[in-house]
Design a protein around this motif. Structure first.
Motif, PDB file in Angstrom:
ATOM      1  N   ALA A 104       4.729  -7.647  13.087  1.00  0.00           N
ATOM      2  CA  ALA A 104       5.908  -7.408  12.249  1.00  0.00           C
ATOM      3  C   ALA A 104       6.292  -5.930  12.302  1.00  0.00           C
ATOM      4  O   ALA A 104       5.472  -5.075  12.600  1.00  0.00           O
ATOM      5  N   THR A 105       7.547  -5.655  12.009  1.00  0.00           N
ATOM      6  CA  THR A 105       7.990  -4.260  11.962  1.00  0.00           C
ATOM      7  C   THR A 105       7.990  -3.783  10.519  1.00  0.00           C
ATOM      8  O   THR A 105       8.274  -4.552   9.600  1.00  0.00           O
ATOM      9  N   VAL A 106       7.680  -2.516  10.339  1.00  0.00           N
ATOM     10  CA  VAL A 106       7.680  -1.900   9.012  1.00  0.00           C
ATOM     11  C   VAL A 106       8.557  -0.652   9.093  1.00  0.00           C
ATOM     12  O   VAL A 106       8.295   0.231   9.895  1.00  0.00           O
ATOM     13  N   GLU A 107       9.579  -0.621   8.267  1.00  0.00           N
ATOM     14  CA  GLU A 107      10.521   0.500   8.263  1.00  0.00           C
ATOM     15  C   GLU A 107      10.573   1.113   6.869  1.00  0.00           C
ATOM     16  O   GLU A 107      10.739   0.387   5.880  1.00  0.00           O
ATOM     17  N   GLN A 108      10.416   2.419   6.774  1.00  0.00           N
ATOM     18  CA  GLN A 108      10.623   3.099   5.496  1.00  0.00           C
ATOM     19  C   GLN A 108      12.126   3.216   5.306  1.00  0.00           C
ATOM     20  O   GLN A 108      12.803   3.904   6.061  1.00  0.00           O
ATOM     21  N   VAL A 109      12.649   2.532   4.279  1.00  0.00           N
ATOM     22  CA  VAL A 109      14.101   2.543   4.058  1.00  0.00           C
ATOM     23  C   VAL A 109      14.529   3.511   2.967  1.00  0.00           C
ATOM     24  O   VAL A 109      15.694   3.880   2.889  1.00  0.00           O
ATOM     25  N   PHE A 110      13.580   3.923   2.103  1.00  0.00           N
ATOM     26  CA  PHE A 110      13.889   4.929   1.097  1.00  0.00           C
ATOM     27  C   PHE A 110      12.620   5.620   0.669  1.00  0.00           C
ATOM     28  O   PHE A 110      11.619   4.970   0.451  1.00  0.00           O
ATOM     29  N   PRO A 111      12.662   6.924   0.541  1.00  0.00           N
ATOM     30  CA  PRO A 111      13.749   7.802   0.921  1.00  0.00           C
ATOM     31  C   PRO A 111      13.856   7.883   2.438  1.00  0.00           C
ATOM     32  O   PRO A 111      12.948   7.423   3.139  1.00  0.00           O
ATOM     33  N   PRO A 112      14.908   8.491   2.947  1.00  0.00           N
ATOM     34  CA  PRO A 112      14.941   8.718   4.391  1.00  0.00           C
ATOM     35  C   PRO A 112      13.652   9.450   4.794  1.00  0.00           C
ATOM     36  O   PRO A 112      13.188  10.326   4.062  1.00  0.00           O
ATOM     37  N   PRO A 113      13.034   9.060   5.901  1.00  0.00           N
ATOM     38  CA  PRO A 113      11.726   9.619   6.283  1.00  0.00           C
ATOM     39  C   PRO A 113      11.646  11.139   6.332  1.00  0.00           C
ATOM     40  O   PRO A 113      10.569  11.703   6.133  1.00  0.00           O
ATOM     41  N   GLU A 114      12.768  11.814   6.526  1.00  0.00           N
ATOM     42  CA  GLU A 114      12.715  13.273   6.603  1.00  0.00           C
ATOM     43  C   GLU A 114      12.746  13.943   5.215  1.00  0.00           C
ATOM     44  O   GLU A 114      12.637  15.152   5.100  1.00  0.00           O
ATOM     45  N   ILE A 115      12.865  13.149   4.160  1.00  0.00           N
ATOM     46  CA  ILE A 115      12.916  13.671   2.787  1.00  0.00           C
ATOM     47  C   ILE A 115      11.558  13.469   2.118  1.00  0.00           C
ATOM     48  O   ILE A 115      10.938  12.420   2.245  1.00  0.00           O
ATOM     49  N   GLY A 116      11.119  14.463   1.400  1.00  0.00           N
ATOM     50  CA  GLY A 116       9.860  14.345   0.663  1.00  0.00           C
ATOM     51  C   GLY A 116       8.654  14.511   1.572  1.00  0.00           C
ATOM     52  O   GLY A 116       8.770  14.791   2.764  1.00  0.00           O
ATOM     53  N   ARG A 117       7.499  14.341   0.964  1.00  0.00           N
ATOM     54  CA  ARG A 117       6.254  14.464   1.721  1.00  0.00           C
ATOM     55  C   ARG A 117       6.071  13.241   2.618  1.00  0.00           C
ATOM     56  O   ARG A 117       6.480  12.137   2.258  1.00  0.00           O
ATOM     57  N   PRO A 118       5.437  13.430   3.778  1.00  0.00           N
ATOM     58  CA  PRO A 118       5.265  12.288   4.684  1.00  0.00           C
ATOM     59  C   PRO A 118       4.234  11.281   4.158  1.00  0.00           C
ATOM     60  O   PRO A 118       3.212  11.663   3.599  1.00  0.00           O
TER      61      PRO A 118
END
Length: 149
Positions: A104-118
């Motif tokens: 399965a695919t897993v996508e971080q949809v919020f926040p955008p990955p470049e925002i906040g700590r990884p």
């Protein structure tokens, strides 16, 4: 208000009915863009959530818990919305039994990955391992898409 606190607050609305309150006029353009990203994600996810079965991968939420999770499982679309909230001092890692194949695919949809700590996410043995960073309260929203076939 920090970016992480904005994300934590918006994630609350992404779990149900989104409303915006507070003094948005005091936010700078970057913060307003983050709020706008949350509104956009809500429009995308509400279609999945509206016909989903709700599960609590780490148990029913209770006051004072260091971590809360919710999963909206839409059998029709094969998508699962996973929201993870972490309080200060919580263990950075959590393992969620979500019952989807490793392909399965897993996508971080919020926040955008470049925002906040990884944060990192790994799907292995039908479990989702999510590891946050930092110590302040934080939240992330993921979209898991099951493999077809």
């Amino acid at each position: 208000m920090t970016d992480e606190m904005i994300c934590f607050t918006i994630a609350n609305g992404l779990a149900g009915r989104l409303y915006l309150a507070g003094v948005l006029s005091r936010m700078d353009d970057r913060q307003l863009d983050l709020v706008a990203a949350g509104v956009s994600v809500h429009k995308r996810l509400i279609k999945i959530q509206s016909s989903s079965i709700v599960r609590y991968p780490t148990g029913m939420a209770r006051w004072g818990e260091p971590r809360t999770t919710v999963a909206f499982d839409n059998a029709e679309s094969g998508e699962i919305v996973v929201i993870v909230w972490r309080q200060s001092g919580a263990d950075p890692a959590v393992v969620l039994e979500i019952g989807v194949d490793d392909g399965a695919t897993v996508e971080q949809v919020f926040p955008p990955p470049e925002i906040g700590r990884p944060w990192t996410v790994e799907l292995k043995n039908r479990r989702l391992l999510i590891t946050g960073s930092g110590d302040e309260p934080a939240a992330r929203v993921y979209l898991v898409t099951k493999t077809v076939g």
